[in-house]
Design a protein around this motif. Structure first.
Motif, PDB file in Angstrom:
ATOM      1  N   LEU A 170      30.586  40.910  36.762  1.00 57.64           N
ATOM      2  CA  LEU A 170      31.386  39.691  37.127  1.00 57.64           C
ATOM      3  C   LEU A 170      32.789  38.956  37.357  1.00 57.64           C
ATOM      4  O   LEU A 170      32.891  38.579  35.653  1.00 57.64           O
ATOM      5  CB  LEU A 170      30.364  38.996  37.757  1.00 57.64           C
ATOM      6  N   HIS A 171      33.908  39.406  37.363  1.00 61.32           N
ATOM      7  CA  HIS A 171      34.384  38.445  36.333  1.00 61.32           C
ATOM      8  C   HIS A 171      34.969  37.219  38.036  1.00 61.32           C
ATOM      9  O   HIS A 171      35.077  37.564  39.137  1.00 61.32           O
ATOM     10  CB  HIS A 171      35.988  39.189  36.613  1.00 61.32           C
ATOM     11  N   LEU A 172      36.120  36.181  37.758  1.00 60.16           N
ATOM     12  CA  LEU A 172      35.787  35.187  38.265  1.00 60.16           C
ATOM     13  C   LEU A 172      37.228  34.615  38.499  1.00 60.16           C
ATOM     14  O   LEU A 172      38.045  34.927  37.069  1.00 60.16           O
ATOM     15  CB  LEU A 172      35.173  33.761  38.513  1.00 60.16           C
ATOM     16  N   LEU A 173      38.231  34.588  39.225  1.00 57.45           N
ATOM     17  CA  LEU A 173      40.169  34.243  39.070  1.00 57.45           C
ATOM     18  C   LEU A 173      40.113  33.821  40.454  1.00 57.45           C
ATOM     19  O   LEU A 173      40.222  33.775  41.296  1.00 57.45           O
ATOM     20  CB  LEU A 173      40.355  36.292  39.313  1.00 57.45           C
ATOM     21  N   ASP A 232      44.214  39.961  32.437  1.00 57.84           N
ATOM     22  CA  ASP A 232      43.561  40.212  31.397  1.00 57.84           C
ATOM     23  C   ASP A 232      42.460  40.887  31.552  1.00 57.84           C
ATOM     24  O   ASP A 232      41.433  41.097  31.439  1.00 57.84           O
ATOM     25  CB  ASP A 232      43.423  38.207  30.794  1.00 57.84           C
ATOM     26  N   ALA A 233      42.284  40.148  33.252  1.00 51.90           N
ATOM     27  CA  ALA A 233      40.756  40.348  33.637  1.00 51.90           C
ATOM     28  C   ALA A 233      39.801  42.021  33.944  1.00 51.90           C
ATOM     29  O   ALA A 233      39.872  42.248  34.060  1.00 51.90           O
ATOM     30  CB  ALA A 233      40.615  40.075  35.326  1.00 51.90           C
ATOM     31  N   ALA A 234      41.658  42.357  34.601  1.00 47.34           N
ATOM     32  CA  ALA A 234      41.992  44.024  34.954  1.00 47.34           C
ATOM     33  C   ALA A 234      41.847  45.143  33.590  1.00 47.34           C
ATOM     34  O   ALA A 234      41.010  45.597  33.387  1.00 47.34           O
ATOM     35  CB  ALA A 234      43.119  44.299  35.426  1.00 47.34           C
ATOM     36  N   ARG A 235      42.051  44.220  32.331  1.00 50.08           N
ATOM     37  CA  ARG A 235      42.206  44.655  31.120  1.00 50.08           C
ATOM     38  C   ARG A 235      40.850  44.629  30.099  1.00 50.08           C
ATOM     39  O   ARG A 235      39.978  45.834  29.623  1.00 50.08           O
ATOM     40  CB  ARG A 235      42.864  44.098  29.963  1.00 50.08           C
ATOM     41  N   ALA A 236      39.864  43.647  30.730  1.00 48.70           N
ATOM     42  CA  ALA A 236      38.433  44.082  30.078  1.00 48.70           C
ATOM     43  C   ALA A 236      37.659  44.332  30.808  1.00 48.70           C
ATOM     44  O   ALA A 236      36.993  45.061  30.666  1.00 48.70           O
ATOM     45  CB  ALA A 236      37.286  41.891  30.767  1.00 48.70           C
ATOM     46  N   ILE A 237      37.650  44.310  32.482  1.00 50.10           N
ATOM     47  CA  ILE A 237      36.894  45.759  33.297  1.00 50.10           C
ATOM     48  C   ILE A 237      37.570  46.764  33.087  1.00 50.10           C
ATOM     49  O   ILE A 237      36.166  47.780  32.891  1.00 50.10           O
ATOM     50  CB  ILE A 237      37.482  45.548  34.502  1.00 50.10           C
TER      51      ILE A 237
END
Length: 353
Positions: A318-321, A343-348
């Motif tokens: 889960l990511h919160l943005l 950054d979230a897309a890269r981490a996912i």
């Protein structure tokens, strides 16, 4: 029927669209579920006179500059709605409007996203629901006895709704100052602006461009273990947009200390005197809209979910943005959310590979 995606994004406002842009660039299979029937996120629900703090070229999502609005240095909310609708269409983002997510559940190798249109199984979820749908009202003595109208920022539209009335505006932030100025400059409304502490105006030449830089510098300092500079809060609470400056300089926007209680017909002040009011507009902020994540049992202090960057510590899928600095510096702004979405897309992507 259960459908599957690499990523389900919950929320189709500016944060959800920025996430979609970067997920598309990384070739991931995703869907964006948005409760609103139309594009534009929370901007389509703002008051009529609201304008951005920054010029259009400094208020853009990744990949697409916001065009200038004719005759306006700072674009209005309607212009932002049109921009977001165009952005969604330009990048052919898979947004399903009118789809409300009820809950997100743990599963063995996936997260289950329960929506009113069905269930989705996702290898990762980005929650980007913002806070507009969860207005905060403080507990004030006498709240239930007041016979006039109670409104929150989310309910305010224009001074025309209050012509000939006495209105108390509560709140020392940007919303309180802008709505107070909007009513005061109209001339048909008797306005009293109240704040818990003396209002702190930023310097007149500071707008969203400078605030984004300050917020980013603070986050970098914290990440490097340096002393907290205080960020935007160290500069003040209110951006002096043109309407606020005009009302302030004309002596129409002078704050009074907070009243002690509400009465049947208005408010009572600390000295025991009373003032009548037809309406109270509560510009008292919001809380993050996270009820759909309740089944994951991740809440920490202050109602927030502890994160490392955007990733939830208790559920790494889960990511919160877009909820504020705790999910990325300036991530609740148009210009700020793009970097955190990247950054979230890269981490996912790294996680799924």
């Amino acid at each position: 029927m259960t459908q599957q995606r690499d990523v389900v994004v919950v929320g189709g406002g500016q944060a959800g669209l920025a996430a979609g842009y970067h997920l598309r660039r990384r070739g991931l299979d995703f869907v964006i579920l948005d409760a609103d029937a139309m594009p534009g996120g929370s901007w389509q629900h703002m008051w009529d006179s609201l304008h951005l703090f920054s010029p259009a070229e400094h208020s853009s999502l990744p990949g697409r500059l916001m065009p200038a609005q004719a005759g306006e240095t700072y674009p209005g909310a309607g212009h932002v709605v049109n921009y977001l609708a165009d952005y969604e269409k330009r990048y052919d983002l898979p947004v399903q409007h009118g789809t409300r997510v009820k809950a997100v559940h743990h599963d063995t190798d996936r997260l289950l996203v329960e929506a009113d249109s069905g269930t989705w199984r996702a290898r990762a979820v980005i929650s980007a629901t913002g806070n507009w749908s969860r207005p905060f009202l403080p507990a004030v003595p006498g709240h239930s006895t007041f016979t006039g109208r109670h409104l929150h920022t989310v309910n305010y539209r224009s001074p025309a709704d209050f012509a000939g009335q006495r209105v108390v505006v509560v709140g020392g932030g940007n919303s309180g100052a802008q709505i107070g100025a909007d009513l005061a400059l109209d001339g048909r409304v008797e306005v009293t602006w109240v704040t818990r502490r003396p209002p702190r105006f930023l310097l007149d030449d500071i707008d969203g461009r400078a605030l984004f830089g300050v917020a980013t510098a603070r986050r970098r300092a914290l990440d490097a273990g340096r002393i907290d500079t205080g960020g935007v809060a160290s500069l003040g609470d209110i951006v002096a947009v043109p309407s606020v400056r005009t009302a302030r300089d004309a002596g129409l926007l002078t704050a009074k200390p907070m009243f002690t209680r509400l009465t049947v017909t208005g408010v009572r002040w600390a000295d025991g005197s009373q003032s009548n009011a037809d309406a109270i507009v509560w510009c008292t902020g919001f809380r993050p809209a996270l009820s759909h994540l309740a089944p994951l049992n991740l809440r920490g202090s202050r109602g927030r979910i502890p994160t490392d960057g955007t990733r939830a510590l208790g559920e790494p899928r889960l990511h919160l943005l877009g909820y504020g600095d705790w999910t990325g510096p300036a991530s609740a702004t148009l210009i700020g959310v793009g970097r955190t979405a990247r950054d979230a897309a890269r981490a996912i992507t790294q996680q799924l590979s």
